[in-house]
Design a protein around this motif. Structure first.
Motif, PDB file in Angstrom:
ATOM      1  N   GLY A  75       0.649  -0.980  -0.049  1.00 21.39           N
ATOM      2  CA  GLY A  75       0.046  -0.087   0.213  1.00 21.39           C
ATOM      3  C   GLY A  75       1.054   1.154   0.025  1.00 21.39           C
ATOM      4  N   GLY A 134       5.314   5.531   6.868  1.00 17.23           N
ATOM      5  CA  GLY A 134       6.441   4.757   6.718  1.00 17.23           C
ATOM      6  C   GLY A 134       6.303   3.574   7.684  1.00 17.23           C
ATOM      7  N   ASN A 135       5.054   3.413   8.296  1.00 20.22           N
ATOM      8  CA  ASN A 135       4.976   1.995   9.214  1.00 20.22           C
ATOM      9  C   ASN A 135       3.594   1.599   8.886  1.00 20.22           C
ATOM     10  OD1 ASN A 135       6.967   2.795  11.384  1.00 20.22           O
ATOM     11  ND2 ASN A 135       5.892   4.831  11.187  1.00 20.22           N
TER      12      ASN A 135
HETATM   13  N1  UDP Z   1      -0.283   2.644   4.457  1.00 16.01           N
HETATM   14  C1  UDP Z   1       0.679   2.133   5.608  1.00 16.01           C
HETATM   15  N2  UDP Z   1       1.040   3.182   6.427  1.00 16.01           N
HETATM   16  C2  UDP Z   1       0.930   4.335   6.386  1.00 16.01           C
HETATM   17  C3  UDP Z   1       0.031   4.864   5.364  1.00 16.01           C
HETATM   18  C4  UDP Z   1      -0.519   3.927   4.237  1.00 16.01           C
HETATM   19  O1  UDP Z   1       0.831   0.922   5.631  1.00 16.01           O
HETATM   20  O2  UDP Z   1       1.416   5.319   7.181  1.00 16.01           O
HETATM   21  C5  UDP Z   1      -0.683   1.673   3.502  1.00 16.01           C
HETATM   22  C6  UDP Z   1      -1.970   0.960   3.949  1.00 16.01           C
HETATM   23  O3  UDP Z   1      -1.855  -0.345   3.202  1.00 16.01           O
HETATM   24  C7  UDP Z   1      -3.043   1.588   3.048  1.00 16.01           C
HETATM   25  C8  UDP Z   1      -2.350   2.034   1.761  1.00 16.01           C
HETATM   26  O4  UDP Z   1      -1.050   2.308   2.269  1.00 16.01           O
HETATM   27  O5  UDP Z   1      -4.146   0.872   2.706  1.00 16.01           O
HETATM   28  C9  UDP Z   1      -2.909   3.061   1.201  1.00 16.01           C
HETATM   29  O6  UDP Z   1      -3.328   4.240   2.048  1.00 16.01           O
HETATM   30  P1  UDP Z   1      -4.475   4.674   2.100  1.00 16.01           P
HETATM   31  O7  UDP Z   1      -5.442   3.535   2.277  1.00 16.01           O
HETATM   32  O8  UDP Z   1      -4.693   5.757   3.225  1.00 16.01           O
HETATM   33  O9  UDP Z   1      -5.125   5.447   0.804  1.00 16.01           O
HETATM   34  P2  UDP Z   1      -6.427   6.395   0.380  1.00 16.01           P
HETATM   35  O10 UDP Z   1      -7.535   5.673   0.973  1.00 16.01           O
HETATM   36  O11 UDP Z   1      -6.382   7.704   0.968  1.00 16.01           O
HETATM   37  O12 UDP Z   1      -6.291   6.202  -1.199  1.00 16.01           O
END
Ligand code: UDP
Length: 237
Positions: A75, A134-135
């Motif tokens: 992700g 980053g986590n």
């Molecule tokens: N993610 C993570 N740590 C973070 C931010 C994001 O592991 O600090 C990963 C997580 O798997 C998440 C993906 O990156 O589902 C994408 O981010 P997010 O779902 O927040 O994206 P959005 O819904 O805003 O498109």
């Protein structure tokens, strides 16, 4: 029109970049967003961007993956693709931009260094923060709240698919009512799905208001920076 907020942390969800395609990147959408960011920078705003990755991959909803940590790594990598696409769109408009990632990949982007990010902002460069925090087990909403606090942003602007915070899901309930203003306490208590609770708590503790608005029209970014009454403002009671 004068700007209401000088330093802004703009959260762009991955979904917003996919446009009607729902997956991947719609470059027309990215260009439109970049033109608004260009206008905002020309108006004197300093813009840091945290971008999501949901248009490619979300760790928590990848049922096929055994290991959540590894899924979250994927992700976070998805957010980097979006960060590079936005950087490309901004550079095409001659807007100075730097990408910084929370997981180092120095051949592709700068590592995240807080003071360096602030220096870029002061010089009028847009800074795009990739890899979330980053986590694993965190979201890019939480990354936005964290970066907003670190760069001492005046406001976090969460550009989404919905035009504000409602008392119920407006996609499911036709009579859902939109708030113009709401407190962090209320969104936490009512469990309104506007942002995750870690992000809300972080913004609350650090006195960072959050403006939630729709990216249906990319001009909303400029209007938000001008302080026009769009979306919902989440702040302390
Ligand atoms: N993610 C993570 N740590 C973070 C931010 C994001 O592991 O600090 C990963 C997580 O798997 C998440 C993906 O990156 O589902 C994408 O981010 P997010 O779902 O927040 O994206 P959005 O819904 O805003 O498109």
């Amino acid at each position: 029109m004068p700007i209401q907020y000088r330093r802004i942390l703009l959260k762009l969800s991955g979904e917003a970049l996919a446009g009607s395609k729902k997956f991947g990147i719609d470059y027309d959408v990215v260009s439109a967003i970049c033109r608004s960011i260009q206008k905002s920078v020309e108006m004197g705003a300093q813009i840091g961007i945290v971008v999501g990755g949901g248009n490619f991959f979300r760790g928590r909803s990848s049922g096929q993956m055994q290991d959540r940590t590894r899924a979250d790594h994927m992700g976070m990598l998805a957010t980097v693709m979006n960060a590079l696409a936005i950087a490309d769109g901004l550079e095409a408009l001659n807007v100075p931009v730097r990408v910084q990632t929370a997981i180092t990949m120095q051949q592709i982007a700068e590592p995240y260094i807080r003071n360096r990010a602030i220096r870029h902002l002061e010089k009028g460069r847009v800074v795009i923060f990739g890899c979330g925090t980053g986590n694993p087990f965190f979201s890019t909403d939480t990354a936005s709240a964290l970066r907003a606090a670190e760069i001492e942003a005046d406001i976090m602007m969460k550009a989404t698919m919905v035009d504000g915070v409602y008392d119920r899901d407006p996609n499911r309930f036709a009579d859902a009512v939109k708030y113009d203003e709401i407190s962090f306490q209320e969104i936490l208590e009512k469990q309104l799905g506007v942002m995750d609770s870690t992000a809300a708590a972080l913004c609350k503790e650090n006195h960072i208001p959050v403006l939630v608005f729709s990216l249906s029209d990319s001009d909303h970014i400029v209007e938000a920076i001008e302080g026009k009454n769009i979306g919902t403002i989440v702040k302390e009671a």
